[in-house]
Design a protein around this motif. Structure first.
Motif, PDB file in Angstrom:
ATOM      1  N   LYS A  50       0.863  -1.183   0.000  1.00 46.35           N
ATOM      2  CA  LYS A  50       0.000   0.000   0.000  1.00 46.35           C
ATOM      3  C   LYS A  50       0.899   1.232   0.000  1.00 46.35           C
ATOM      4  CE  LYS A  50      -3.970   1.991   2.198  1.00 46.35           C
ATOM      5  NZ  LYS A  50      -5.149   1.622   2.945  1.00 46.35           N
ATOM      6  N   ALA A  51       0.563   2.191  -0.854  1.00 44.40           N
ATOM      7  CA  ALA A  51       1.359   3.414  -0.960  1.00 44.40           C
ATOM      8  C   ALA A  51       1.177   4.293   0.270  1.00 44.40           C
ATOM      9  CB  ALA A  51       0.971   4.179  -2.217  1.00 44.40           C
ATOM     10  N   LEU A  52       2.280   4.661   0.888  1.00 44.42           N
ATOM     11  CA  LEU A  52       2.267   5.520   2.065  1.00 44.42           C
ATOM     12  C   LEU A  52       2.185   6.993   1.694  1.00 44.42           C
ATOM     13  CD1 LEU A  52       5.138   3.759   4.033  1.00 44.42           C
ATOM     14  CD2 LEU A  52       2.673   3.553   4.440  1.00 44.42           C
ATOM     15  N   GLY A  68      -2.269   5.560  -0.729  1.00 48.71           N
ATOM     16  CA  GLY A  68      -3.398   4.668  -0.494  1.00 48.71           C
ATOM     17  C   GLY A  68      -3.624   3.622  -1.571  1.00 48.71           C
ATOM     18  N   GLN A  69      -3.002   3.767  -2.738  1.00 47.55           N
ATOM     19  CA  GLN A  69      -3.189   2.782  -3.808  1.00 47.55           C
ATOM     20  C   GLN A  69      -2.495   1.468  -3.474  1.00 47.55           C
ATOM     21  OE1 GLN A  69      -1.802   4.950  -7.366  1.00 47.55           O
ATOM     22  NE2 GLN A  69      -3.798   4.477  -8.239  1.00 47.55           N
ATOM     23  N   TRP A  85      11.828  -1.202  -6.386  1.00 44.52           N
ATOM     24  CA  TRP A  85      11.024  -2.376  -6.694  1.00 44.52           C
ATOM     25  C   TRP A  85      10.321  -2.134  -8.020  1.00 44.52           C
ATOM     26  CZ3 TRP A  85       8.078  -3.405  -1.442  1.00 44.52           C
ATOM     27  CH2 TRP A  85       8.999  -3.838  -0.489  1.00 44.52           C
ATOM     28  N   ALA A  86       9.910  -3.219  -8.683  1.00 44.86           N
ATOM     29  CA  ALA A  86       9.145  -3.128  -9.929  1.00 44.86           C
ATOM     30  C   ALA A  86       7.743  -3.640  -9.650  1.00 44.86           C
ATOM     31  CB  ALA A  86       9.801  -3.968 -11.021  1.00 44.86           C
ATOM     32  N   SER A 107      10.673   2.623  -0.371  1.00 45.05           N
ATOM     33  CA  SER A 107      10.361   3.412   0.826  1.00 45.05           C
ATOM     34  C   SER A 107       8.991   4.100   0.770  1.00 45.05           C
ATOM     35  CB  SER A 107      11.438   4.469   1.057  1.00 45.05           C
ATOM     36  OG  SER A 107      11.492   5.354  -0.046  1.00 45.05           O
ATOM     37  N   VAL A 108       8.350   4.158  -0.409  1.00 43.69           N
ATOM     38  CA  VAL A 108       7.056   4.841  -0.502  1.00 43.69           C
ATOM     39  C   VAL A 108       5.876   3.891  -0.308  1.00 43.69           C
ATOM     40  CG1 VAL A 108       7.975   6.682  -1.977  1.00 43.69           C
ATOM     41  CG2 VAL A 108       6.832   4.720  -3.032  1.00 43.69           C
ATOM     42  N   VAL A 109       6.163   2.605  -0.045  1.00 44.01           N
ATOM     43  CA  VAL A 109       5.094   1.623   0.168  1.00 44.01           C
ATOM     44  C   VAL A 109       5.370   0.793   1.416  1.00 44.01           C
ATOM     45  CG1 VAL A 109       4.555   1.418  -2.302  1.00 44.01           C
ATOM     46  CG2 VAL A 109       6.180  -0.166  -1.264  1.00 44.01           C
ATOM     47  N   GLU A 110       4.314   0.157   1.919  1.00 46.85           N
ATOM     48  CA  GLU A 110       4.491  -0.830   2.985  1.00 46.85           C
ATOM     49  C   GLU A 110       3.802  -2.113   2.553  1.00 46.85           C
ATOM     50  OE1 GLU A 110       2.739   0.143   6.745  1.00 46.85           O
ATOM     51  OE2 GLU A 110       0.773   0.543   5.895  1.00 46.85           O
ATOM     52  N   GLU A 111       4.442  -3.228   2.854  1.00 48.48           N
ATOM     53  CA  GLU A 111       3.906  -4.537   2.490  1.00 48.48           C
ATOM     54  C   GLU A 111       2.624  -4.806   3.273  1.00 48.48           C
ATOM     55  OE1 GLU A 111       5.152  -9.208   2.952  1.00 48.48           O
ATOM     56  OE2 GLU A 111       6.755  -7.724   2.802  1.00 48.48           O
ATOM     57  N   THR A 112       1.593  -5.248   2.542  1.00 47.71           N
ATOM     58  CA  THR A 112       0.334  -5.601   3.207  1.00 47.71           C
ATOM     59  C   THR A 112       0.046  -7.096   3.122  1.00 47.71           C
ATOM     60  OG1 THR A 112      -0.952  -5.062   1.230  1.00 47.71           O
ATOM     61  CG2 THR A 112      -0.717  -3.328   2.898  1.00 47.71           C
TER      62      THR A 112
END
Length: 132
Positions: A50-52, A68-69, A85-86, A107-112
């Motif tokens: 999820k995009a932080l 949020g995407q 990441w790709a 760094s702009v996302v977190e694993e869900t």
């Protein structure tokens, strides 16, 4: 008078004020020599993140992400500490946004959701960093 118009067009292109349309793509510098994937073709997503925050791409190798995407991650570039990441981003409903593969900073996302382990090391090639 025709020559003066051509000179102005050339000046605007060189200053970056008028985009230069070309049919061919361009080879961009490699971000990494290796990537980690779930399979040898990097065709299965490794995880959903999820995009932080919003991310605005630096060039055509990267994708635009809105906070949020959901982002489907297909590969982690191995060099430079998995900095990039790709993956692809889908809109809130099918057809909202065309799915496109591209790079983004991890760094702009977190694993869900973990989907598959990224255990296959694959060499990158020129097509991994080609801009259309």
């Amino acid at each position: 008078m025709e020559r003066r118009g051509a000179n102005w067009t050339l000046l605007l292109v060189l200053c970056g004020l008028l985009p230069l349309n070309t049919q061919a793509g361009s080879q961009m510098p490699k971000l990494s020599n290796n990537k980690l994937c779930a399979d040898s073709e990097c065709s299965h997503p490794i995880l959903i993140a999820k995009a932080l925050q919003d991310y605005y791409p630096q060039d055509c190798r990267f994708i635009h992400i809105h906070q949020g995407q959901s982002v489907y991650v297909y590969a982690m570039l191995k060099d430079r500490g998995n900095l990039f990441w790709a993956g692809s981003v889908q809109g809130s409903y099918y057809g909202d946004q065309e799915a496109r593969l591209g790079y983004f900073p991890s760094s702009v996302v977190e694993e869900t959701h973990a989907l598959m382990p990224a255990e296959v090391e694959v060499k990158t090639d020129k097509w991994d960093f080609y801009c259309y």
